[in-house]
Design an enzyme around this catalytic site. Sequence first.
Site, mmCIF file in Angstrom:
data_model
loop_
_atom_site.group_PDB
_atom_site.id
_atom_site.type_symbol
_atom_site.label_atom_id
_atom_site.label_comp_id
_atom_site.label_asym_id
_atom_site.label_seq_id
_atom_site.Cartn_x
_atom_site.Cartn_y
_atom_site.Cartn_z
ATOM 1 N N GLU A 113 61.150 -10.319 29.102
ATOM 2 C CA GLU A 113 60.056 -10.727 28.224
ATOM 3 C C GLU A 113 58.764 -10.041 28.670
ATOM 4 O O GLU A 113 58.305 -10.219 29.793
ATOM 5 C CB GLU A 113 59.897 -12.255 28.314
ATOM 6 N N ASP A 115 59.921 -15.896 31.213
ATOM 7 C CA ASP A 115 59.088 -16.828 31.971
ATOM 8 C C ASP A 115 59.723 -18.207 31.916
ATOM 9 O O ASP A 115 60.412 -18.543 30.964
ATOM 10 C CB ASP A 115 57.685 -16.931 31.339
ATOM 11 N N ASP A 169 58.717 -20.969 30.957
ATOM 12 C CA ASP A 169 57.890 -21.870 30.154
ATOM 13 C C ASP A 169 58.481 -21.993 28.756
ATOM 14 O O ASP A 169 59.558 -21.476 28.485
ATOM 15 C CB ASP A 169 56.443 -21.351 30.102
ATOM 16 N N ASP A 201 57.654 -20.702 25.847
ATOM 17 C CA ASP A 201 57.866 -19.448 25.136
ATOM 18 C C ASP A 201 59.110 -18.741 25.658
ATOM 19 O O ASP A 201 59.899 -18.199 24.898
ATOM 20 C CB ASP A 201 56.651 -18.522 25.314
#
Length: 643
Positions: free
Chosen positions: A430, A503, A505, A507
């Site tokens: 990402e 990541d 998180d 997203d």
Amino acid sequence: MAKNTYDDSSITVLEGLEHVRKRPGMYIGSTDERGLHHLVWEIVDNAIDEALAGYGKEIDVTINEDNSITVEDNGRGVPCGMHPTGKNTMEIIYTKLNAGGKFDNNAYKTSGGLHGVGASVTNALSTYMIVTSYRDGKIHQIKFENGGKKVSDVVILGETRKTGTTVTFKPDSEIFSTTVYNFDTIKTRLRESAFLIKNLKMVIIDRRNGKKEEFVYENGISEYVAFLTNGKKPLHNVAYFEGVYNVPDVNDEIEIEVALQFTNDYNEKIVSFVNNVKTQDGGTHETGFKSALTKAFNDYAHKMKLIKDNQTLEGADIRTGMTAVVSVRISEKLLEFEGQTKGKLGTPAAKSAVDTILSEKLGYFLVENKSLSEALVQKALKEAEARAASRRAREQARLDKSQKGEKNISAKLAPTSEKNKEINELYLVEGDSAGGSAKQGRDRRFQAILPLRGKVLNTEKATLEAAMQNEEISTMIYTIGADYGAKFDLKKCNYKKIIIMTDADDDGAHIQVLLLTFFFRYMKPLVEDGRIYLALPPLFKITKRGKKEEIVYAWTNEEKDKILKECKCPTILQRYKGLGEMNAEQLWETTMNPETRTLVKVGIDDEAEAENQIEVLMGSDSNRRREWLENHVQFTLEEEEGE
Ligand code: 2B7
């Protein structure tokens, strides 16, 4: 024969079974979990053969508390008279290698020609075996122990009105690396047999936990196909074809059965069997099937003027979204297998058999179902267009960007320096900045990096054309190198592992789900083969400021707390918000180094459930999604840790 035949043969019998114990791999392939289950298949296959001969309707397999196995059928019962050798036939069957041939008289033996080695192998690798034959009104029993050594001659335990056979055995823990049976492995195999043999009831009972399941299908492989497509959106009811083919020049025939169904997805699944044994690598029967399918659709499309005379539909484009089961029955003398694992049918007549019968019957079917047939032809045409569009989009993107002096995304791929499909890994990363660290930190010999920009396209909502024109999607297909949908070929895949690195998180989680949706819809064999992984970057970096500075990482809150509590010196705690905060060295150490990283392998537990969840969670029906979330997700407030 001389008078001492009895002694002579008893010595060779012992040698036979002793050889099995010495070299078990030669007989059952391995002594791991697979080999352990092979012992069950040997016994169950005999029960299936008895049912195929027309005797017995039910086979029960019990995993006993001590991981011994009991198999029970209601056939005629193993013969228990005197054998010409002077021994009881029961003894011969369970102590002589490959005693098979002499006793069976059915044309299509279940395990014939494949791995079937006989029940005596199971006996040889067991600490005990008890065989009971209910026959001629009496209960006959013989016991063995220590790898097939007869405890005593056949005894009559009493009278009975039933007929059938019961076999109990306990695998030898000195031979096998594990002796714990797996309920699901046995269940799947029994269910498969139940699908292949109409009206045969298969039961599995697990005495270790009380689980029990039964399978019986009056519509056989049609129900198998419906089972495989469960959860997908079918375009029609399962189609079923059967026939008998007379093999030219020899007085023999081949029976064929095919069931198929098209759904609106992009994967192709063909499962094939010969004499009820799965042919893992396909073979002539599958070739005949594909050939008939391509021919029948092209004939129909030409006849109905759906395509021009000089145009042809490609087989793979037709097969997109198709699930099929092909089952053939061939006599032992025509059986030929190929390949290292003998999982590929080689019999040439099997191609002609499936091709001939299916070409004719599928031809009728297409004419009888005109609106479906036209829709399927249009679907194949669309598929061909999408493939071309994907190629064009990639080409165009390359041109556009080279004009602007920008790098195209495939140019962003940092390839491996060595070409080894068996070990190479592809990291889908990402964002560009994390991509940069990954490129620096990786072991370039076998790790390739493909940075992805922003959000990945939701392939569950996008049309096929849109998906194929999407730069990220088409680049992934190109980089992986194994095509997609019906054309997907695992053998061409350039990577052993494809690792999604995002990541930790929301997203990142979203990107993971989007990528998994893509792989599930377009490259399902990658998921089934266990090649898709999620990288797990750490959540915390802890710098211990002792005499010498030391850096440690934590993947969970608990881990972090423990480290902080146990550390006697001052610490600096850093919570990672993204991969981009790690430098190349840290990324390598925590997330990419095969020695120290943690990867999560993605698998499919329940196919139908996976289908349903992807459709609900990723599809365009927001009501269904909301409903699912309300029913399945408990929203709790988790206390946010101080940073
Ligand atoms: C090739 C050998 C193994 N066999 C028979 C007859 C019936 C029969 C069997 C069996 C597994 C566990 C419960 C034939 C075939 C030996 O010859 S093996 N049933 N079931 C079995 O093993 N179940 C047979 C002809 C006439 N009467 C009986």
